[in-house]
Design an enzyme around this catalytic site. Structure first.
Site, mmCIF file in Angstrom:
data_model
loop_
_atom_site.group_PDB
_atom_site.id
_atom_site.type_symbol
_atom_site.label_atom_id
_atom_site.label_comp_id
_atom_site.label_asym_id
_atom_site.label_seq_id
_atom_site.Cartn_x
_atom_site.Cartn_y
_atom_site.Cartn_z
ATOM 1 C CE LYS A 133 -2.881 0.578 3.621
ATOM 2 N NZ LYS A 133 -2.834 1.841 4.373
ATOM 3 C CD GLN A 187 0.465 8.124 7.239
ATOM 4 O OE1 GLN A 187 -0.082 8.932 7.985
ATOM 5 N NE2 GLN A 187 -0.099 6.989 6.872
ATOM 6 N NE ARG A 196 6.137 6.795 0.915
ATOM 7 C CZ ARG A 196 5.308 6.491 1.926
ATOM 8 N NH1 ARG A 196 4.282 5.688 1.720
ATOM 9 N NH2 ARG A 196 5.498 6.995 3.137
ATOM 10 C CG ASP A 239 0.746 -0.058 9.434
ATOM 11 O OD1 ASP A 239 0.311 0.789 10.231
ATOM 12 O OD2 ASP A 239 1.189 0.242 8.307
ATOM 13 N N GLY A 272 -4.944 7.684 5.422
ATOM 14 C CA GLY A 272 -4.092 8.666 6.095
ATOM 15 C C GLY A 272 -2.855 8.989 5.266
HETATM 16 C C1 S3P Z 1 2.614 4.762 6.320
HETATM 17 C C2 S3P Z 1 3.182 5.113 7.529
HETATM 18 C C3 S3P Z 1 2.665 4.675 8.817
HETATM 19 C C4 S3P Z 1 1.725 3.477 8.675
HETATM 20 C C5 S3P Z 1 0.732 3.678 7.559
HETATM 21 C C6 S3P Z 1 1.453 3.863 6.238
HETATM 22 C C7 S3P Z 1 3.208 5.287 5.077
HETATM 23 O O1 S3P Z 1 1.939 5.741 9.418
HETATM 24 O O2 S3P Z 1 1.046 3.246 9.886
HETATM 25 O O3 S3P Z 1 -0.128 2.555 7.463
HETATM 26 O O4 S3P Z 1 2.871 4.785 3.989
HETATM 27 O O5 S3P Z 1 4.025 6.206 5.161
HETATM 28 P P1 S3P Z 1 2.647 6.877 10.315
HETATM 29 O O6 S3P Z 1 3.513 7.683 9.447
HETATM 30 O O7 S3P Z 1 1.510 7.666 10.879
HETATM 31 O O8 S3P Z 1 3.417 6.116 11.365
#
Ligand code: S3P
Length: 448
Positions: free
Chosen positions: A38, A185, A43, A331, A111
């Site tokens: 994912k 993120q 990205r 995760d 998110g």
């Molecule tokens: C992700 C970063 C993580 C992860 C999310 C995917 C990413 O979140 O929990 O499922 O793709 O950068 P956080 O950056 O909030 O830790």
């Protein structure tokens, strides 16, 4: 054994308000591919959209989250072809070629989409609005808004939550920023804004997190330097398109790794799983608990390490999860809680307060669900102590959280009675077809 489509596959999660009945159906056996990663799929679309030239993405995750990202870039004027399942051809428009959208940009449950796009859109000449579903609209966005504002971005929110109204036409400045909480993120949002900023943007992390943005930016020719825990980018340089081959998602494989580990007599082979060390903390922890997981045929796919994982049942014992592994398995805690419930003794998780602000409060939702199945879980603000025991049947809620739903489907494989799992439609955000694959290797799982 190979997995073949079932004659009557169970209804796919995502088709309305679905619940599952999950039951223990004996040992799990099979050889399977889980869908594409994912994080890499999001990205790949984003970077390809602002690169010069066309990008072919293979192994693209056909999940609701990643499709939301693709739909947003179409709204921003990028042509994206989908010639077949798991393939996207993105016709990049260059750093400054995105077009003003005709309305709000809907990130759905994702998110990653919302936080990374906040950084990318902060550097555009036009205004935009990012919205999300009920769960995403409750998640904290100040962690991106504040450092982006320090770069000169103008972003309005509802007390730090979506919708995010991003004012275009701002001159961004690079910053040197230390993240208060380890977050790939947030780091990625700042690097994306950094592409459009004057000078250098330097991001430091309290603990290294997944580095896909840095790797891709460097592969596309951006002046991006990185070492674990630190990344820097110089603004103003174009990206050159380069094809992407997305490895299988370790986080999706995790459910099958735990399932095979807890059901006596099981053996599963998971093919070509992404093994980026910033994602595989669960392997260290499960092995310390006694799990039998072998890595076979290590190789590389799209610049990422991959391996086949052969997982056999093994009795597990509770441990204290080393805090340094937490960001590398952030995760995977729903799956780990299930392994812990089936282990001998207590498993202690600390330093994982971030779990409270994921798609659900994952400490509370796992504690409530495992409690309903007879397992004692003592919550702490930043983790929990899970006391291994005997799982019985019952009814649990996923609270619309994909990983909670899948974790309980796995837990049910060790329960003495049927487990009803409510509200599982969101499994389609990250793992469309989970139920079909699960049934194919012998899990008891059906639409309620
Ligand atoms: C992700 C970063 C993580 C992860 C999310 C995917 C990413 O979140 O929990 O499922 O793709 O950068 P956080 O950056 O909030 O830790």
């Amino acid at each position: 054994m190979k997995v073949h489509p079932l004659p009557n596959p169970p209804p796919q999660a995502g088709e309305g308000d679905v619940a599952w009945i999950a039951t223990c159906a004996g040992p799990l056996r099979g050889d399977l591919f889980v869908p594409g990663d994912k994080s890499v799929s999001h990205r790949a679309i984003m970077f390809a959209a602002i690169a010069e030239g066309s990008t072919r993405i293979d192994g693209f995750l056909e999940g609701e989250d990643t499709r939301a990202t693709a739909a947003i870039f179409r709204q921003l004027g990028v042509r994206i072809d989908a010639p077949s399942d798991g393939v996207r051809i993105v016709h990049g428009v260059g750093l400054h070629g995105l077009q003003p959208p005709d309305g709000p940009l809907d990130c759905g449950n994702a998110g990653t989409a919302m936080r990374l796009l906040a950084g990318l859109l902060a550097g555009q000449r036009f205004d935009s609005v990012l919205v999300g579903d009920e769960s995403l609209s409750k998640r904290p966005m100040r962690r991106v808004i504040e450092p982006l504002a320090a770069m000169g971005a103008v972003i309005e929110s509802l007390e730090g939550r979506a919708p995010l109204r991003i004012r275009g036409g701002q001159a961004l400045q690079g910053i040197d920023y230390t993240l208060p909480v380890a977050s790939a993120q947030v780091k990625s949002a700042l690097l994306l804004a950094g592409l459009y900023a004057q000078g250098e943007t330097h991001v430091r992390e309290p603990h290294p997190t997944r580095d896909y943005s840095e790797r891709m930016l460097a592969a596309l020719g951006a002046p991006c330097a990185f070492v674990p825990g630190e990344a820097a980018i110089l603004g103003g340089f174009p990206l050159q398109a380069r094809d992407v081959s997305v490895p299988a998602d370790f986080s999706s494989a995790a459910f099958f790794i735990v399932a095979a580990s807890i059901v006596p007599g099981s053996e599963l082979l998971l093919r070509r799983v992404g093994m980026n060390p910033r994602r595989t903390g669960l392997l260290h922890v499960l092995r310390a608990m006694g799990a039998d997981i072998a890595e076979e045929h290590p190789g590389e796919q799209g610049g990422e390490p991959v391996a086949d994982l052969r997982v056999r049942f093994a009795p597990l014992r509770g441990i204290e999860v080393p805090v340094e592994h937490v960001p590398d398995m952030i995760d995977e805690f729903p799956a780990l809680f299930v392994a812990a419930a089936c282990a001998d003794g207590a498993t202690v998780v600390r330093g994982a307060a971030e779990l409270r602000v994921k798609e659900s409060d994952r400490i509370a939702t796992m504690a409530a669900g495992l409690g309903a199945l007879g397992i004692v879980v003592d919550e702490a603000p930043d983790g929990a102590t899970i006391r291994g025991g005997a799982l019985h049947g019952g009814s649990v809620e996923s609270h619309g959280d994909h990983r909670i739903a899948m974790a309980f489907a796995v837990a049910a494989q060790r329960a003495s009675g049927a487990v009803r799992i409510g509200d599982v439609a969101n499994v389609a955000t990250s793992f469309p077809g989970f139920d079909t694959l699960a049934c194919g290797v012998g899990m008891g799982l059906a639409a309620a």
